[in-house]
Motif scaffolding. Structure first.
Motif, PDB file in Angstrom:
ATOM      1  N   LYS A 110       0.832  -1.199   0.000  1.00  0.00           N
ATOM      2  CA  LYS A 110       0.000   0.000   0.000  1.00  0.00           C
ATOM      3  C   LYS A 110       0.875   1.261   0.000  1.00  0.00           C
ATOM      4  O   LYS A 110       1.813   1.381   0.775  1.00  0.00           O
ATOM      5  CB  LYS A 110      -0.909  -0.002   1.228  1.00  0.00           C
ATOM      6  N   SER A 111       0.521   2.194  -0.858  1.00  0.00           N
ATOM      7  CA  SER A 111       1.298   3.431  -0.984  1.00  0.00           C
ATOM      8  C   SER A 111       1.138   4.302   0.261  1.00  0.00           C
ATOM      9  O   SER A 111       0.024   4.570   0.713  1.00  0.00           O
ATOM     10  CB  SER A 111       0.818   4.199  -2.218  1.00  0.00           C
ATOM     11  N   ALA A 164       8.731   3.736  -8.471  1.00  0.00           N
ATOM     12  CA  ALA A 164       9.903   4.614  -8.392  1.00  0.00           C
ATOM     13  C   ALA A 164       9.945   5.579  -9.575  1.00  0.00           C
ATOM     14  O   ALA A 164      10.213   6.771  -9.413  1.00  0.00           O
ATOM     15  CB  ALA A 164      11.182   3.774  -8.342  1.00  0.00           C
ATOM     16  N   VAL A 165       9.661   5.063 -10.769  1.00  0.00           N
ATOM     17  CA  VAL A 165       9.690   5.892 -11.979  1.00  0.00           C
ATOM     18  C   VAL A 165       8.638   6.996 -11.895  1.00  0.00           C
ATOM     19  O   VAL A 165       8.904   8.162 -12.226  1.00  0.00           O
ATOM     20  CB  VAL A 165       9.489   5.015 -13.236  1.00  0.00           C
ATOM     21  N   SER A 220       9.141  10.037  -1.587  1.00  0.00           N
ATOM     22  CA  SER A 220       9.405   8.620  -1.812  1.00  0.00           C
ATOM     23  C   SER A 220       8.226   7.829  -1.249  1.00  0.00           C
ATOM     24  O   SER A 220       7.224   8.405  -0.832  1.00  0.00           O
ATOM     25  CB  SER A 220      10.740   8.202  -1.202  1.00  0.00           C
ATOM     26  N   ASP A 221       8.333   6.507  -1.234  1.00  0.00           N
ATOM     27  CA  ASP A 221       7.163   5.697  -0.876  1.00  0.00           C
ATOM     28  C   ASP A 221       7.604   4.296  -0.459  1.00  0.00           C
ATOM     29  O   ASP A 221       8.743   3.876  -0.721  1.00  0.00           O
ATOM     30  CB  ASP A 221       6.216   5.616  -2.082  1.00  0.00           C
ATOM     31  N   VAL A 222       6.670   3.584   0.130  1.00  0.00           N
ATOM     32  CA  VAL A 222       6.851   2.162   0.424  1.00  0.00           C
ATOM     33  C   VAL A 222       7.081   1.417  -0.892  1.00  0.00           C
ATOM     34  O   VAL A 222       6.509   1.758  -1.925  1.00  0.00           O
ATOM     35  CB  VAL A 222       5.590   1.611   1.123  1.00  0.00           C
ATOM     36  N   LYS A 247      12.968   5.116   1.563  1.00  0.00           N
ATOM     37  CA  LYS A 247      11.707   5.857   1.515  1.00  0.00           C
ATOM     38  C   LYS A 247      11.635   7.018   2.506  1.00  0.00           C
ATOM     39  O   LYS A 247      10.690   7.793   2.472  1.00  0.00           O
ATOM     40  CB  LYS A 247      10.528   4.912   1.762  1.00  0.00           C
ATOM     41  N   ASN A 248      12.629   7.161   3.391  1.00  0.00           N
ATOM     42  CA  ASN A 248      12.550   8.185   4.444  1.00  0.00           C
ATOM     43  C   ASN A 248      13.501   9.362   4.263  1.00  0.00           C
ATOM     44  O   ASN A 248      13.292  10.420   4.838  1.00  0.00           O
ATOM     45  CB  ASN A 248      12.814   7.559   5.813  1.00  0.00           C
TER      46      ASN A 248
END
Length: 201
Positions: A13-14, A94-95, A32-34, A39-40
């Motif tokens: 999940k985003s 990521a893209v 950034s994201d999971v 991501k941090n």
């Protein structure tokens, strides 16, 4: 099956996170994201590579292999507005983030592609290739990045790599020496090596 940041389509999940970060004397806004590498915050290895990188002596674009959400490629694109920066990653999340981060930071000299390593580049050549390689994807993938770089570099073009000593910097150095016939340790910082190999005829 465990999901990795080098999965093509992360299913987690985003939960996007945003922050600002100073690189090469400029402040950037990143999201950034999971399911995406680091991501941090901008990871330390990428930071050392970004700050160590030197503009290539030969003309032509620069390629960021495994760009993630974009800190390496976007900071170089901002610093070298006269160069086109290509950025590739296998991970579609990521893209998408890298494209959004380019927009947020008003960086237009980028081409950002979902690509399994070099496959979508159609034989294009580059003055420099930079990579913080996906160590967890395994040595076969990392070595493919090194080996194929030779095909995608212009004559006198350079491959720049960041890799931790404990994750195989000495063997990576040996591999680059075997492929290119030369390799230089540009920087060593807190266990991270910045390696540079140059392509000659």
């Amino acid at each position: 099956m465990t999901e990795h940041y080098y999965s093509k389509q992360p299913q987690a999940k985003s939960l996007p996170q945003s922050w600002s970060f100073d690189l090469r004397g400029k402040t950037f806004q990143f999201t950034s994201d999971v399911g995406v590498f680091s991501k941090n915050e901008v990871d330390f290895g990428s930071r050392v590579l970004i700050e160590s990188f030197q503009k290539p002596e030969v003309d032509g674009p620069i390629l960021d292999v495994g760009c993630g959400y974009g800190p390496i490629g976007l900071s170089l694109a901002s610093d070298f507005p006269d160069r086109q920066i290509f950025m590739v990653d296998v991970n579609e999340r990521a893209v998408e983030l890298a494209r959004k981060n380019a927009e947020i930071n008003k960086i237009s000299n980028t081409t950002i592609l979902q690509s399994d390593l070099y496959k979508q580049l159609n034989g294009k050549t580059f003055a420099s290739i930079v990579t913080n390689p996906p160590i967890r994807a395994g040595k076969k993938v990392v070595h493919a990045i090194f080996e194929e770089a030779c095909k995608y570099l212009s004559d006198h073009g350079e491959l720049w790599v960041v890799i931790q000593k404990k994750q195989g910097a000495p063997s990576a150095k040996d591999k680059l020496e075997a492929i290119f016939g030369n390799v230089e340790v540009v920087t060593k910082k807190k266990g991270y090596f910045i390696l540079r190999a140059k392509k000659f005829d």
